[in-house]
Each structure stands twice: as C-alpha cells, then as structure tokens.
Design a protein around this motif. Structure first.
Motif, PDB file in Angstrom:
ATOM      1  N   VAL A 142      12.730  -2.482  43.525  1.00 29.69           N
ATOM      2  CA  VAL A 142      14.178  -2.423  43.765  1.00 29.69           C
ATOM      3  C   VAL A 142      14.645  -1.051  43.291  1.00 29.69           C
ATOM      4  O   VAL A 142      14.307  -0.631  42.182  1.00 29.69           O
ATOM      5  N   HIS A 143      15.400  -0.364  44.117  1.00 27.41           N
ATOM      6  CA  HIS A 143      16.004   0.906  43.716  1.00 27.41           C
ATOM      7  C   HIS A 143      17.450   0.614  43.331  1.00 27.41           C
ATOM      8  O   HIS A 143      18.285   0.377  44.202  1.00 27.41           O
ATOM      9  N   PRO A 144      17.749   0.598  42.014  1.00 27.11           N
ATOM     10  CA  PRO A 144      19.093   0.234  41.564  1.00 27.11           C
ATOM     11  C   PRO A 144      20.174   1.148  42.146  1.00 27.11           C
ATOM     12  O   PRO A 144      19.921   2.296  42.507  1.00 27.11           O
ATOM     13  N   TYR A 145      21.388   0.591  42.220  1.00 28.99           N
ATOM     14  CA  TYR A 145      22.529   1.374  42.675  1.00 28.99           C
ATOM     15  C   TYR A 145      22.807   2.498  41.673  1.00 28.99           C
ATOM     16  O   TYR A 145      22.541   2.353  40.480  1.00 28.99           O
ATOM     17  N   TYR A 146      23.346   3.575  42.162  1.00 23.65           N
ATOM     18  CA  TYR A 146      23.705   4.710  41.308  1.00 23.65           C
ATOM     19  C   TYR A 146      24.950   5.380  41.868  1.00 23.65           C
ATOM     20  O   TYR A 146      25.347   5.136  42.998  1.00 23.65           O
ATOM     21  N   VAL A 147      25.547   6.221  41.058  1.00 23.19           N
ATOM     22  CA  VAL A 147      26.735   6.970  41.463  1.00 23.19           C
ATOM     23  C   VAL A 147      26.260   8.326  41.971  1.00 23.19           C
ATOM     24  O   VAL A 147      25.652   9.086  41.219  1.00 23.19           O
ATOM     25  N   PRO A 148      26.520   8.659  43.229  1.00 24.84           N
ATOM     26  CA  PRO A 148      26.061   9.954  43.740  1.00 24.84           C
ATOM     27  C   PRO A 148      26.880  11.105  43.164  1.00 24.84           C
ATOM     28  O   PRO A 148      28.059  10.956  42.835  1.00 24.84           O
ATOM     29  N   ALA A 149      26.247  12.257  43.039  1.00 21.66           N
ATOM     30  CA  ALA A 149      26.921  13.438  42.499  1.00 21.66           C
ATOM     31  C   ALA A 149      28.143  13.816  43.322  1.00 21.66           C
ATOM     32  O   ALA A 149      29.108  14.368  42.801  1.00 21.66           O
ATOM     33  N   SER A 150      28.133  13.495  44.604  1.00 23.75           N
ATOM     34  CA  SER A 150      29.259  13.853  45.471  1.00 23.75           C
ATOM     35  C   SER A 150      30.576  13.225  45.012  1.00 23.75           C
ATOM     36  O   SER A 150      31.646  13.715  45.358  1.00 23.75           O
ATOM     37  N   THR A 151      30.497  12.173  44.203  1.00 26.39           N
ATOM     38  CA  THR A 151      31.727  11.521  43.742  1.00 26.39           C
ATOM     39  C   THR A 151      32.414  12.278  42.614  1.00 26.39           C
ATOM     40  O   THR A 151      33.573  12.006  42.309  1.00 26.39           O
ATOM     41  N   VAL A 152      31.717  13.213  41.979  1.00 22.16           N
ATOM     42  CA  VAL A 152      32.301  13.954  40.862  1.00 22.16           C
ATOM     43  C   VAL A 152      32.450  15.449  41.143  1.00 22.16           C
ATOM     44  O   VAL A 152      32.892  16.197  40.289  1.00 22.16           O
ATOM     45  N   ILE A 153      32.098  15.857  42.338  1.00 25.11           N
ATOM     46  CA  ILE A 153      32.241  17.262  42.719  1.00 25.11           C
ATOM     47  C   ILE A 153      33.636  17.500  43.272  1.00 25.11           C
ATOM     48  O   ILE A 153      34.127  16.732  44.105  1.00 25.11           O
ATOM     49  N   ASN A 154      34.262  18.548  42.815  1.00 24.71           N
ATOM     50  CA  ASN A 154      35.554  18.947  43.357  1.00 24.71           C
ATOM     51  C   ASN A 154      35.271  19.818  44.578  1.00 24.71           C
ATOM     52  O   ASN A 154      34.985  21.006  44.448  1.00 24.71           O
ATOM     53  N   TRP A 155      35.375  19.228  45.751  1.00 26.47           N
ATOM     54  CA  TRP A 155      35.024  19.920  46.982  1.00 26.47           C
ATOM     55  C   TRP A 155      36.053  20.983  47.364  1.00 26.47           C
ATOM     56  O   TRP A 155      35.803  21.798  48.244  1.00 26.47           O
ATOM     57  N   ASP A 156      37.217  20.982  46.724  1.00 31.30           N
ATOM     58  CA  ASP A 156      38.241  21.994  46.984  1.00 31.30           C
ATOM     59  C   ASP A 156      37.978  23.278  46.202  1.00 31.30           C
ATOM     60  O   ASP A 156      38.580  24.315  46.476  1.00 31.30           O
ATOM     61  N   HIS A 157      37.105  23.227  45.218  1.00 30.81           N
ATOM     62  CA  HIS A 157      36.782  24.395  44.397  1.00 30.81           C
ATOM     63  C   HIS A 157      35.794  25.272  45.157  1.00 30.81           C
ATOM     64  O   HIS A 157      34.824  24.760  45.727  1.00 30.81           O
ATOM     65  N   PRO A 158      36.019  26.588  45.196  1.00 35.60           N
ATOM     66  CA  PRO A 158      35.076  27.463  45.914  1.00 35.60           C
ATOM     67  C   PRO A 158      33.683  27.401  45.292  1.00 35.60           C
ATOM     68  O   PRO A 158      33.542  27.281  44.084  1.00 35.60           O
ATOM     69  N   ILE A 159      32.682  27.496  46.134  1.00 41.16           N
ATOM     70  CA  ILE A 159      31.302  27.437  45.685  1.00 41.16           C
ATOM     71  C   ILE A 159      30.679  28.818  45.851  1.00 41.16           C
ATOM     72  O   ILE A 159      30.783  29.436  46.913  1.00 41.16           O
ATOM     73  N   TYR A 160      30.058  29.308  44.790  1.00 38.95           N
ATOM     74  CA  TYR A 160      29.409  30.606  44.811  1.00 38.95           C
ATOM     75  C   TYR A 160      27.963  30.447  44.396  1.00 38.95           C
ATOM     76  O   TYR A 160      27.626  29.595  43.582  1.00 38.95           O
ATOM     77  N   GLN A 161      27.120  31.286  44.936  1.00 41.11           N
ATOM     78  CA  GLN A 161      25.732  31.299  44.531  1.00 41.11           C
ATOM     79  C   GLN A 161      25.645  31.909  43.125  1.00 41.11           C
ATOM     80  O   GLN A 161      26.353  32.868  42.806  1.00 41.11           O
ATOM     81  N   VAL A 162      24.763  31.359  42.295  1.00 38.23           N
ATOM     82  CA  VAL A 162      24.569  31.899  40.954  1.00 38.23           C
ATOM     83  C   VAL A 162      24.148  33.358  41.074  1.00 38.23           C
ATOM     84  O   VAL A 162      23.266  33.703  41.867  1.00 38.23           O
ATOM     85  N   GLY A 163      24.800  34.226  40.323  1.00 37.61           N
ATOM     86  CA  GLY A 163      24.499  35.648  40.347  1.00 37.61           C
ATOM     87  C   GLY A 163      25.265  36.429  41.394  1.00 37.61           C
ATOM     88  O   GLY A 163      25.108  37.647  41.503  1.00 37.61           O
ATOM     89  N   ASP A 164      26.102  35.765  42.186  1.00 40.63           N
ATOM     90  CA  ASP A 164      26.905  36.438  43.207  1.00 40.63           C
ATOM     91  C   ASP A 164      27.903  37.378  42.532  1.00 40.63           C
ATOM     92  O   ASP A 164      28.744  36.932  41.749  1.00 40.63           O
ATOM     93  N   PRO A 165      27.847  38.684  42.828  1.00 36.77           N
ATOM     94  CA  PRO A 165      28.774  39.631  42.179  1.00 36.77           C
ATOM     95  C   PRO A 165      30.221  39.406  42.584  1.00 36.77           C
ATOM     96  O   PRO A 165      31.131  39.848  41.887  1.00 36.77           O
ATOM     97  N   ASN A 166      30.459  38.712  43.686  1.00 32.98           N
ATOM     98  CA  ASN A 166      31.824  38.430  44.136  1.00 32.98           C
ATOM     99  C   ASN A 166      32.410  37.181  43.476  1.00 32.98           C
ATOM    100  O   ASN A 166      33.552  36.829  43.729  1.00 32.98           O
ATOM    101  N   ARG A 167      31.592  36.531  42.675  1.00 34.02           N
ATOM    102  CA  ARG A 167      32.049  35.299  42.012  1.00 34.02           C
ATOM    103  C   ARG A 167      33.205  35.638  41.073  1.00 34.02           C
ATOM    104  O   ARG A 167      33.114  36.549  40.260  1.00 34.02           O
ATOM    105  N   ARG A 168      34.243  34.899  41.193  1.00 29.29           N
ATOM    106  CA  ARG A 168      35.415  35.103  40.373  1.00 29.29           C
ATOM    107  C   ARG A 168      35.127  34.636  38.952  1.00 29.29           C
ATOM    108  O   ARG A 168      34.613  33.546  38.731  1.00 29.29           O
ATOM    109  N   GLN A 169      35.444  35.441  37.969  1.00 30.24           N
ATOM    110  CA  GLN A 169      35.240  35.069  36.569  1.00 30.24           C
ATOM    111  C   GLN A 169      36.258  34.008  36.175  1.00 30.24           C
ATOM    112  O   GLN A 169      37.426  34.104  36.532  1.00 30.24           O
ATOM    113  N   GLN A 170      35.810  33.005  35.428  1.00 26.32           N
ATOM    114  CA  GLN A 170      36.714  31.914  35.030  1.00 26.32           C
ATOM    115  C   GLN A 170      36.948  31.909  33.558  1.00 26.32           C
ATOM    116  O   GLN A 170      36.198  32.251  32.775  1.00 26.32           O
TER     117      GLN A 170
END
Length: 170
Positions: A142-170
């Motif tokens: 049996v593969h128990p139910y789980y909460v997918p990561a997609s439920t906690v990701i803020n999809w409205d937040h811009p996504i940048y590749q790690v090390g991207d020089p254009n990444r906005r500093q937070q």
C-alpha cells in the motif's frame, strides 16, 4: 562531530528528569560512532525507548487527524521515544491511511521491513528502501496518501534557477 548535539539530550534529561521525550534525526543517525553509548546513557538515566523509522511525507495524518503542519516532502527520519521506566509506555502504532488496490478500499497500512527487521542504520521508505507499508488484510503493498509539494508552493512567486545573476535579492 555532526551528531555531537545529541549529547545534550541526556544532559538535559539528567537535569530536568522529564517524564517522556521524543528525539528526531536523519535516518543515518545509526551510523554515528556514539549511537550505542548514547542509548546506554539514556537507559542508564532510567528510561525505556522505542525507535521508529518513518517518512515525513506521511505525517499529515498522525493518529487519524489531518496535520496541516506536515512537510510536503519525502524525508526519511529516525524517531526515538523515551519514557521513564516508572510510567506506562504510549502506544506507538503509526498506520498511515492508503488505498489497497487488491482489496479496493482505504486501509490503515502496516509498516513492514523487507528482511523482517530494521537495518542497523539508514532505514528508508519505498521500492529501493528497507521498508514499505502493507495492507493488514491481504498483505499487498500500500502506498499511503501524502501531501504533494504543489500544495505548499506559491505559484505566483517568480521562479529563478539557483545561481541566476538576474535573481532578485530578497
């Protein structure tokens, strides 16, 4: 040296004489050179223990109650529960809910180690791990139910590749 903070647990227990406690760490904690000495110290302080090997992705359903604080990630963890010897030990029976494809219904699955018992270290969940969960009726996986990561990701937040020089500093 990475586990040296583990020695703070018996130090605090010796000082405060807690009735019970839970210690959590990575599944590989068993490889720590002081693991056996650490347990001996805890037992020498008058505690009994039970160790559980669990994956954090199933913690959204502890004791049948939805846990909104559960991590939406697959992380294999080591938990040891200590209780003073003069107190009753709690029932530690984590049985995550999951669909049994053979029985055609949701079941409270049972952890099963593939060779019958936990490994000396690094117990992990899944096909390539050391344990999985079985249906209590037909004993199929049996593969128990789980909460997918997609439920906690803020999809409205811009996504940048790690090390991207254009990444906005937070």
């Amino acid at each position: 040296q990475t586990r040296v903070m583990m020695w703070q647990v018996p130090r605090f227990v010796d000082r405060w004489r807690y009735k019970a406690g839970v210690v959590e760490n990575v599944a590989e904690v068993r490889k720590w050179q002081d693991y056996d000495a650490w347990f001996k110290a805890m037992h020498g302080l008058g505690y009994r223990s039970q160790t559980l090997w669990l994956n954090a992705m199933f913690f959204h359903q502890l004791n049948g109650v939805h846990n909104s604080m559960a991590p939406a990630q697959s992380r294999d963890r080591w938990f040891t529960v200590f209780v003073r010897k003069d107190l009753p030990f709690p029932k530690l029976n984590f049985q995550p809910l999951g669909p049994c494809q053979t029985c055609g219904k949701d079941v409270r699955s049972i952890q099963s180690f593939k060779d019958g018992h936990p490994k000396p270290y690094g117990n992990k969940y899944g096909t390539h791990g050391q344990y999985w969960y079985l249906c209590p009726h037909c004993r199929n996986i049996v593969h128990p139910y789980y909460v997918p990561a997609s439920t906690v990701i803020n999809w409205d937040h811009p996504i940048y590749q790690v090390g991207d020089p254009n990444r906005r500093q937070q």
